[in-house]
Design a protein around this motif. Structure first.
Motif, PDB file in Angstrom:
ATOM      1  N   UNK A   1       0.989  -1.081  -0.035  1.00  0.00           N
ATOM      2  CA  UNK A   1       0.064  -0.049  -0.052  1.00  0.00           C
ATOM      3  C   UNK A   1       0.923   1.305  -0.117  1.00  0.00           C
ATOM      4  N   UNK A   2       0.303   2.326  -0.598  1.00  0.00           N
ATOM      5  CA  UNK A   2       0.964   3.531  -0.474  1.00  0.00           C
ATOM      6  C   UNK A   2       0.283   4.668  -0.157  1.00  0.00           C
ATOM      7  N   UNK A   3       0.670   5.795   0.623  1.00  0.00           N
ATOM      8  CA  UNK A   3      -0.164   6.934   0.870  1.00  0.00           C
ATOM      9  C   UNK A   3       0.614   8.181   1.004  1.00  0.00           C
TER      10      UNK A   3
ATOM     11  N   UNK B   1      -4.260   9.364   5.829  1.00  0.00           N
ATOM     12  CA  UNK B   1      -4.703   8.230   6.881  1.00  0.00           C
ATOM     13  C   UNK B   1      -4.702   7.081   5.819  1.00  0.00           C
ATOM     14  N   UNK B   2      -4.241   5.966   6.405  1.00  0.00           N
ATOM     15  CA  UNK B   2      -4.196   4.738   5.800  1.00  0.00           C
ATOM     16  C   UNK B   2      -4.752   3.681   6.617  1.00  0.00           C
ATOM     17  N   UNK B   3      -5.470   2.868   6.121  1.00  0.00           N
ATOM     18  CA  UNK B   3      -5.942   1.472   6.919  1.00  0.00           C
ATOM     19  C   UNK B   3      -5.337   0.076   6.154  1.00  0.00           C
ATOM     20  N   UNK B   4      -4.801  -0.627   7.206  1.00  0.00           N
ATOM     21  CA  UNK B   4      -4.074  -1.996   6.919  1.00  0.00           C
ATOM     22  C   UNK B   4      -5.045  -2.898   7.331  1.00  0.00           C
TER      23      UNK B   4
ATOM     24  N   UNK C   1      -5.564  -1.856  11.216  1.00  0.00           N
ATOM     25  CA  UNK C   1      -4.892  -0.712  11.835  1.00  0.00           C
ATOM     26  C   UNK C   1      -5.066   0.432  10.875  1.00  0.00           C
ATOM     27  N   UNK C   2      -5.184   1.461  11.695  1.00  0.00           N
ATOM     28  CA  UNK C   2      -5.465   2.774  11.072  1.00  0.00           C
ATOM     29  C   UNK C   2      -4.219   3.791  11.510  1.00  0.00           C
ATOM     30  N   UNK C   3      -3.473   4.292  10.511  1.00  0.00           N
ATOM     31  CA  UNK C   3      -2.466   5.263  10.710  1.00  0.00           C
ATOM     32  C   UNK C   3      -2.938   6.738  10.299  1.00  0.00           C
TER      33      UNK C   3
END
Lengths: 113, 117
Positions: free
Chosen positions: B11-13, B18-21, B77-79
């Motif tokens: 994934x890339x952001x 915000x990104x969610x795995x 997981x949300x970053x």
């Protein structure tokens, strides 16, 4: 949480030889875990080492290839024996349990040529 | 046997977004723990966050939070406010109670997260 010192950090070895990896923990722990991480892959458990008893190996791993010592509650070694290029991986030790979380050593990057 | 599945290999952001795995798992146990670990290029495994299954409240650690859905066996997981230093491989992990005396961690295959400037 525990702090683990793992040595060596990396090594390049000739095929057919053996390498011993050491992990020293700053506190007494019952179980220590040894993992292998092949290039680009996830971690796979090799064995669980308890002090005073033989290590318990996971399917696909045998004691003759990966002998483990656990002489006391703060120290363990993993030997990779009769190495081949397929053994080139990162090897990590770990301590902990579910409710406490897990701590890992810094890993040993092994290259077999 | 317990399994852990991460369906996003990469994934890339963009920085600050915000990104969610995602992570799903399978278990027959009722009380357990779930972990997200981060592995930067230094290869050191770093604990990001831990969730206790008997707690309904989702765990939060600064910019990191989880969405834990026990019935669905989902643990994402949300970053938030992504930073360049978040670039790493992220592993979802689950300790299996094997015979009551050996809590072995089972890892997902990992998600390689790249944060772009």
């Amino acid at each position: 949480s525990a702090v683990i010192s793992q040595k060596p950090s990396r090594d390049i070895c000739q095929r057919g030889t053996s390498l011993t990896i050491q992990c020293q923990v700053d506190s007494q722990v019952t179980m220590m875990f040894w993992y292998r991480q092949q290039p680009g892959q996830s971690l796979t458990l090799i064995a669980t080492a308890n002090q005073g008893s033989e290590a318990t190996y996971e399917s696909g791993f045998v004691i003759d290839k990966f002998p483990i010592s656990r002489p006391n509650l703060t120290f363990s070694t993993l030997t990779v024996s009769n190495m081949s290029p397929e053994d080139s991986s990162i090897y990590l030790c770990s301590v902990g349990r579910g409710q406490d979380g897990y701590t890992f050593g810094s890993g040993t990057r092994l290259t077999v040529v | 046997a317990q399994t852990v599945t991460q369906s996003q290999p990469e994934m890339s952001v963009q920085e600050a977004e915000t990104v969610t795995l995602s992570c799903t798992y399978d278990t027959s146990e009722n009380n357990y723990y779930l972990f997200w670990y981060k592995q930067p290029p230094s290869r050191q495994m770093i604990l990001v966050i831990r969730q206790e299954a008997y707690k309904q409240q989702n765990a939060t650690e600064n910019r990191f939070s989880v969405n834990f859905q026990k019935a669905a066996k989902s643990f994402s997981l949300k970053i938030s406010d992504s930073q360049l230093g978040d670039t790493a491989m992220y592993f979802c992990a689950f300790p299996a109670n094997s015979g009551g005396s050996n809590y072995k961690l089972t890892f997902g295959k990992g998600t390689l997260l790249t944060v772009n400037p």
